[in-house]
Design a protein around this motif. Structure first.
Motif, PDB file in Angstrom:
ATOM      1  N   SER A 268      -8.963  69.258 -31.565  1.00  0.00           N
ATOM      2  CA  SER A 268      -8.442  68.599 -32.760  1.00  0.00           C
ATOM      3  C   SER A 268      -7.349  69.448 -33.385  1.00  0.00           C
ATOM      4  N   LEU A 269      -6.321  68.766 -33.825  1.00  0.00           N
ATOM      5  CA  LEU A 269      -5.219  69.441 -34.478  1.00  0.00           C
ATOM      6  C   LEU A 269      -5.444  69.401 -35.987  1.00  0.00           C
ATOM      7  N   LYS A 270      -5.462  70.589 -36.611  1.00  0.00           N
ATOM      8  CA  LYS A 270      -5.701  70.696 -38.062  1.00  0.00           C
ATOM      9  C   LYS A 270      -4.581  71.524 -38.664  1.00  0.00           C
ATOM     10  N   TRP A 271      -4.576  71.663 -39.975  1.00  0.00           N
ATOM     11  CA  TRP A 271      -3.602  72.548 -40.620  1.00  0.00           C
ATOM     12  C   TRP A 271      -4.314  73.393 -41.666  1.00  0.00           C
ATOM     13  N   ASP A 272      -4.018  74.712 -41.687  1.00  0.00           N
ATOM     14  CA  ASP A 272      -4.687  75.587 -42.644  1.00  0.00           C
ATOM     15  C   ASP A 272      -3.879  75.807 -43.921  1.00  0.00           C
ATOM     16  N   ALA A 273      -2.806  75.047 -44.126  1.00  0.00           N
ATOM     17  CA  ALA A 273      -2.004  75.073 -45.351  1.00  0.00           C
ATOM     18  C   ALA A 273      -1.158  76.325 -45.524  1.00  0.00           C
TER      19      ALA A 273
ATOM     20  N   PRO B 258       0.456  57.306 -28.481  1.00  0.00           N
ATOM     21  CA  PRO B 258       0.441  57.252 -27.016  1.00  0.00           C
ATOM     22  C   PRO B 258       0.141  58.660 -26.495  1.00  0.00           C
ATOM     23  N   GLU B 259      -0.302  58.752 -25.264  1.00  0.00           N
ATOM     24  CA  GLU B 259      -0.602  60.063 -24.713  1.00  0.00           C
ATOM     25  C   GLU B 259       0.703  60.818 -24.450  1.00  0.00           C
ATOM     26  N   ASN B 260       0.620  62.159 -24.444  1.00  0.00           N
ATOM     27  CA  ASN B 260       1.730  63.023 -24.049  1.00  0.00           C
ATOM     28  C   ASN B 260       2.954  63.030 -24.960  1.00  0.00           C
ATOM     29  N   ILE B 261       2.760  62.763 -26.257  1.00  0.00           N
ATOM     30  CA  ILE B 261       3.844  62.981 -27.213  1.00  0.00           C
ATOM     31  C   ILE B 261       3.857  64.483 -27.506  1.00  0.00           C
ATOM     32  N   PRO B 262       4.982  65.168 -27.395  1.00  0.00           N
ATOM     33  CA  PRO B 262       4.967  66.614 -27.618  1.00  0.00           C
ATOM     34  C   PRO B 262       4.602  66.994 -29.057  1.00  0.00           C
ATOM     35  N   ILE B 263       3.906  68.105 -29.215  1.00  0.00           N
ATOM     36  CA  ILE B 263       3.554  68.608 -30.541  1.00  0.00           C
ATOM     37  C   ILE B 263       4.177  69.975 -30.763  1.00  0.00           C
ATOM     38  N   GLY B 264       3.871  70.923 -29.875  1.00  0.00           N
ATOM     39  CA  GLY B 264       4.417  72.266 -30.061  1.00  0.00           C
ATOM     40  C   GLY B 264       3.998  73.171 -28.934  1.00  0.00           C
ATOM     41  N   VAL B 265       4.226  74.483 -29.094  1.00  0.00           N
ATOM     42  CA  VAL B 265       3.814  75.446 -28.076  1.00  0.00           C
ATOM     43  C   VAL B 265       2.825  76.442 -28.679  1.00  0.00           C
ATOM     44  N   ILE B 266       1.976  77.010 -27.811  1.00  0.00           N
ATOM     45  CA  ILE B 266       0.972  77.970 -28.276  1.00  0.00           C
ATOM     46  C   ILE B 266       1.664  79.235 -28.749  1.00  0.00           C
ATOM     47  N   LYS B 267       1.332  79.660 -29.983  1.00  0.00           N
ATOM     48  CA  LYS B 267       1.928  80.868 -30.534  1.00  0.00           C
ATOM     49  C   LYS B 267       0.989  82.043 -30.289  1.00  0.00           C
TER      50      LYS B 267
ATOM     51  N   TYR C 246     -11.803  78.182 -28.646  1.00  0.00           N
ATOM     52  CA  TYR C 246     -10.594  78.854 -29.118  1.00  0.00           C
ATOM     53  C   TYR C 246     -10.072  78.244 -30.421  1.00  0.00           C
ATOM     54  N   ASN C 247      -9.497  79.109 -31.266  1.00  0.00           N
ATOM     55  CA  ASN C 247      -8.640  78.646 -32.360  1.00  0.00           C
ATOM     56  C   ASN C 247      -7.214  78.983 -31.949  1.00  0.00           C
ATOM     57  N   ILE C 248      -6.393  77.965 -31.786  1.00  0.00           N
ATOM     58  CA  ILE C 248      -5.049  78.201 -31.267  1.00  0.00           C
ATOM     59  C   ILE C 248      -4.022  77.900 -32.361  1.00  0.00           C
ATOM     60  N   ASP C 249      -3.081  78.834 -32.565  1.00  0.00           N
ATOM     61  CA  ASP C 249      -1.958  78.566 -33.468  1.00  0.00           C
ATOM     62  C   ASP C 249      -0.842  77.926 -32.663  1.00  0.00           C
ATOM     63  N   VAL C 250      -0.356  76.788 -33.142  1.00  0.00           N
ATOM     64  CA  VAL C 250       0.666  76.042 -32.410  1.00  0.00           C
ATOM     65  C   VAL C 250       1.946  75.995 -33.237  1.00  0.00           C
ATOM     66  N   THR C 251       3.052  76.481 -32.660  1.00  0.00           N
ATOM     67  CA  THR C 251       4.348  76.356 -33.340  1.00  0.00           C
ATOM     68  C   THR C 251       4.902  74.968 -33.061  1.00  0.00           C
TER      69      THR C 251
ATOM     70  N   ASN D  22       1.391  77.930 -43.246  1.00  0.00           N
ATOM     71  CA  ASN D  22       2.779  77.987 -42.811  1.00  0.00           C
ATOM     72  C   ASN D  22       3.191  76.611 -42.318  1.00  0.00           C
ATOM     73  N   PHE D  23       4.328  76.104 -42.793  1.00  0.00           N
ATOM     74  CA  PHE D  23       4.673  74.730 -42.447  1.00  0.00           C
ATOM     75  C   PHE D  23       5.217  74.574 -41.036  1.00  0.00           C
ATOM     76  N   ASN D  24       5.358  75.676 -40.293  1.00  0.00           N
ATOM     77  CA  ASN D  24       5.788  75.554 -38.899  1.00  0.00           C
ATOM     78  C   ASN D  24       4.646  75.703 -37.920  1.00  0.00           C
ATOM     79  N   VAL D  25       3.461  76.060 -38.417  1.00  0.00           N
ATOM     80  CA  VAL D  25       2.353  76.383 -37.529  1.00  0.00           C
ATOM     81  C   VAL D  25       1.134  75.537 -37.883  1.00  0.00           C
ATOM     82  N   VAL D  26       0.575  74.847 -36.869  1.00  0.00           N
ATOM     83  CA  VAL D  26      -0.677  74.112 -37.066  1.00  0.00           C
ATOM     84  C   VAL D  26      -1.734  74.709 -36.142  1.00  0.00           C
ATOM     85  N   GLN D  27      -2.993  74.316 -36.323  1.00  0.00           N
ATOM     86  CA  GLN D  27      -4.079  74.907 -35.566  1.00  0.00           C
ATOM     87  C   GLN D  27      -4.728  73.880 -34.646  1.00  0.00           C
TER      88      GLN D  27
END
Lengths: 271, 169
Positions: free
Chosen positions: A175-180, A213-222, A233-238, A182-187
């Motif tokens: 699941s993609l969440k946000w910790d509030a 739809p499947e496979n819409i880009p979101i970001g890369v693992i930071k 894992y808790n992953i930070d995504v740019t 940094n506005f460039n990084v989601v979790q």
């Protein structure tokens, strides 16, 4: 009784204050956990029009950059188009699952923990709640409220937002969440421990959602680390999107969503 | 016309909402600093006020800003609280002078006025960011936002008050 009335009259300002305070607190705390208020949001005619006028004026300032971004996307789409042979034959038999409508952002926000974006398309253009919103570079959010001509979008930069996402070319999803922070990084959370990860891996939307739809880009693992229970894992995504500079967006309608939801409901009821 | 306090207050009400939502909410200085300049409404509001009317007007001011910025009732809570505590703050800042019928801002020293503005801003920001983020896990984020945003609000309010100061004020 007389005394009670006298008491209220003597302290009428405090009574008024505490009454309004309780009303506002109820609204606020409810909106922390439930949906945004249906009546008080910026998709309404008045607020939408004010933002529309303001956006008409300010949109000229980064027109050049926006043009650049759109022609880059055209380039990418043309590349795909020219390198797909027999497209004209196959498209006739293609089942159309998703329909795309373009819109313009009239109000963007990314500094608060619960960000909402207002766009200039609404009921009239067939927009309704729970449709996905994407940009040329990646996902943006989900439609939350609509009026005739405007809609508010719950941004992925919203602590209430949860979006199904996976690591590209695998079937490990979380699941993609946000910790509030940094506005460039989601979790991205709930990715199992056994999954091999590398910094720089691409994260895309998963197939578990009936919104995107499947496979819409979101970001890369930071960066990534194990959660407290050491199990996932808790992953930070740019993000690919620069959330501070957005103008043109696409709304994705899933034509099968209703059917999927109904089917899921009947399955649940049957159990 | 501009001497009628009711008209002046209405104009101020509308302008402060528009300035807040169209300009300062989009400032995003360093990514998160958005000064809350509508605090000036509470600084400029006539001193001899009907308190019930003041609280109601403040509630509307906050609610309008909330609807525009999709932060339901947060600014409304902050606004009614500022309106409610304003007389106590004034008594604290301006001392015994405040109780005289003839008291105006003219009688107050510059330091007293700045203290008054500073306290309004402090209460506004502490309340707003604690309620907005609403999580003890983010205490550092709350403190960071309070510190930098209130500092920027303070600077901009000082500039705006000197810009719009009346000749005889």
């Amino acid at each position: 009784m007389q005394r009670i009335i006298n008491f209220i009259l003597n302290y009428r300002n405090s009574v008024l204050y505490f009454f309004l305070l309780i009303v506002s607190l109820t609204f606020t705390i409810r909106s922390h956990s439930y949906h945004q208020s249906y009546f008080f949001n910026s998709s309404k005619w008045f607020t939408g029009s004010v933002y529309n006028v303001s956006s008409n004026i300010t949109s000229y300032f980064n027109l050049e950059e926006e043009n650049q971004r759109l022609s880059e996307e055209n380039e990418k789409l043309r590349n795909q188009l020219f390198n797909t042979s027999t497209i004209s034959d196959s498209i006739k038999y293609l089942r159309v699952d998703f329909e795309v409508v373009h819109a313009r952002i009239v109000k963007n926000s990314y500094a608060s923990p619960r960000n909402y974006i207002t766009i200039d398309k609404g009921d009239k253009d067939g927009i309704s709640q729970d449709m996905g919103v994407i940009t040329t570079k990646g996902i943006l959010g989900i439609v939350e409220n609509t009026s005739a001509n405007f809609a508010t979008v719950q941004s992925i930069l919203n602590t209430k937002s949860t979006i199904n996402a996976k690591i590209k070319n695998t079937n490990y999803f979380g699941s993609l969440k946000w910790d509030a922070k940094n506005f460039n990084v989601v979790q991205l959370i709930d990715i199992p421990r056994l999954v091999p990860l590398t910094v720089g891996d691409t994260i895309v939307t998963g197939s578990m959602s009936s919104i995107f739809p499947e496979n819409i880009p979101i970001g890369v693992i930071k960066k990534y680390n194990l959660n407290q229970a050491q199990s996932s894992y808790n992953i930070d995504v740019t993000l690919f999107n620069n959330m501070a500079n957005l103008k043109n967006v696409y709304i994705v309608k899933n034509k099968n969503r209703k059917e999927v939801l109904e089917l899921e409901k009947t399955t649940l009821n049957a159990e | 016309m501009l001497s009628n306090p009711i008209i002046v207050t209405i104009v101020r009400f509308v302008l402060l909402i528009l300035v807040q939502v169209l300009i300062f909410n989009n400032l995003n200085f360093f990514g998160y600093i958005n000064p809350l300049v509508y605090v000036l409404f509470f600084y400029w509001y006539p001193i001899r006020e009907n308190r019930a009317a003041f609280i109601t007007v403040s509630f509307l001011l906050g609610l309008f800003i909330d609807i525009f910025s999709d932060t339901l009732a947060l600014h409304a809570i902050v606004s009614i609280t500022l309106a409610y505590v304003r007389p106590f703050l004034m008594r604290f800042c301006f001392g015994a002078n405040f109780d005289f019928q003839a008291f105006t801002f003219k009688n107050a020293t510059r330091l007293q006025r700045i203290t008054f503005l500073f306290l309004l801003i402090l209460i506004q920001h502490v309340l707003f960011f604690s309620l907005e983020i609403w999580s003890f896990a983010h205490i550092l984020l709350i403190l960071k936002k309070i510190l930098f945003t209130s500092f920027s609000t303070f600077l901009i309010c000082i500039l705006l008050t000197s810009l719009f100061a009346k000749e005889n004020d």
